[in-house]
Scaffold this motif. Structure first.
Motif, short mmCIF file in Angstrom:
data_model
loop_
_atom_site.label_atom_id
_atom_site.label_comp_id
_atom_site.label_asym_id
_atom_site.label_seq_id
_atom_site.Cartn_x
_atom_site.Cartn_y
_atom_site.Cartn_z
N LEU A 178 30.73 -19.18 -83.16
CA LEU A 178 29.58 -19.28 -83.66
C LEU A 178 29.86 -18.77 -85.03
N ALA A 179 29.06 -19.18 -86.18
CA ALA A 179 29.46 -18.63 -87.27
C ALA A 179 27.81 -19.05 -88.28
N LEU A 180 27.74 -18.46 -89.20
CA LEU A 180 26.23 -18.35 -89.95
C LEU A 180 26.20 -19.93 -90.52
N GLY A 181 24.99 -20.44 -89.89
CA GLY A 181 24.69 -21.81 -90.07
C GLY A 181 25.26 -22.85 -89.06
N ARG A 182 25.93 -22.39 -88.12
CA ARG A 182 26.43 -23.38 -87.11
C ARG A 182 25.46 -23.80 -86.28
N ARG A 183 25.26 -24.99 -86.11
CA ARG A 183 24.24 -25.53 -84.98
C ARG A 183 25.05 -25.97 -83.87
N PHE A 184 24.21 -25.49 -82.63
CA PHE A 184 24.67 -26.02 -81.45
C PHE A 184 23.54 -26.11 -80.40
N ALA B 297 30.75 -10.05 -87.71
CA ALA B 297 31.90 -9.47 -86.62
C ALA B 297 31.81 -7.99 -86.64
N PRO B 298 32.06 -7.44 -85.55
CA PRO B 298 32.11 -5.97 -85.55
C PRO B 298 33.26 -5.43 -86.27
N THR B 299 33.29 -4.37 -86.78
CA THR B 299 34.27 -3.82 -87.35
C THR B 299 34.25 -1.90 -87.08
N ARG B 300 35.01 -1.19 -87.38
CA ARG B 300 34.82 0.15 -87.32
C ARG B 300 33.63 0.63 -87.86
N GLU B 301 33.22 0.43 -89.05
CA GLU B 301 32.20 0.78 -89.86
C GLU B 301 30.62 0.15 -89.69
N LEU C 41 23.59 -7.35 -80.73
CA LEU C 41 24.08 -6.35 -81.39
C LEU C 41 25.01 -5.42 -80.55
N VAL C 42 26.36 -5.58 -81.14
CA VAL C 42 27.38 -4.97 -80.11
C VAL C 42 28.08 -3.91 -81.17
#
Length: 181
Positions: free
Chosen positions: A64-70, A88-92, A117-118
């Motif tokens: 998945l990515a912004l704007g991706r249709r499925f 994508a999640p990061t430490r921050e 939300l992860v």
């Protein structure tokens, strides 16, 4: 402080025809371990029994990515969707995925905003929050059904997601969840 889902206009919980919220806080997993099982939509059917036939409509990538249709099948019918949030999640910062999905036409049209939300928490824990708002006649029917098929289906998805990340197998295969097709 825990983060929250960000809602677009027209999909704020309480103002829609149906809303469900499911959350898990799990010890011994990280957002980095959870993320691929959520972001790579073609993996969903391998661990979540209520998902099938994931296809990408404007990309060959399985992520998945912004704007991706499925499109995919869930709750007994086809849904077409477009990713409207992807971080994508990061430490921050927490990972965020949200899509606008739709299916049916006329009196049976369903429009949804499904968000995830992860985020990593202290003490070696990860929090996974999934919420969905829905508009349309099918949403009104699901909102009054008992047991609530969306609530149960999304809980199965959360349980299956954490089991897949742990490598402990598939949740829900061969079991029918009341209210699911």
């Amino acid at each position: 402080m825990m983060n929250a889902i960000e809602w677009p206009q027209g999909y704020l919980p309480g103002y829609t025809d149906n809303f469900v919220s499911n959350e898990a806080i799990v010890l011994g997993l990280t957002s980095a371990e959870i993320w691929p099982f959520l972001a790579e939509a073609t993996r969903w059917p391998s661990y979540y029994a209520n998902s099938a036939n994931v296809r990408f409509l404007n990309s060959d990538s399985p992520t998945l990515a912004l704007g991706r249709r499925f499109s995919f099948e869930t709750f007994g019918g086809p849904i077409e969707a477009e990713v409207v949030e992807y971080v994508a999640p990061t430490r921050e910062q927490p990972g965020r995925i949200a899509w606008h999905g739709w299916g049916g036409e006329g009196d049976i049209r369903l429009d949804v905003h499904h968000a995830w939300l992860v985020e990593d928490l202290d003490g070696g824990r990860v929090r996974i929050l999934t919420q969905e708002t829905q508009n349309g006649a099918p949403a009104k029917g699901m909102a009054t059904a008992w047991p609530n098929p969306m609530l149960n289906g999304h809980q199965m998805w959360l349980d299956a997601l954490t089991a897949a990340a742990r490598g402990t197998g598939v949740v829900g295969r061969g079991r029918r969840v009341p209210g699911l097709g």
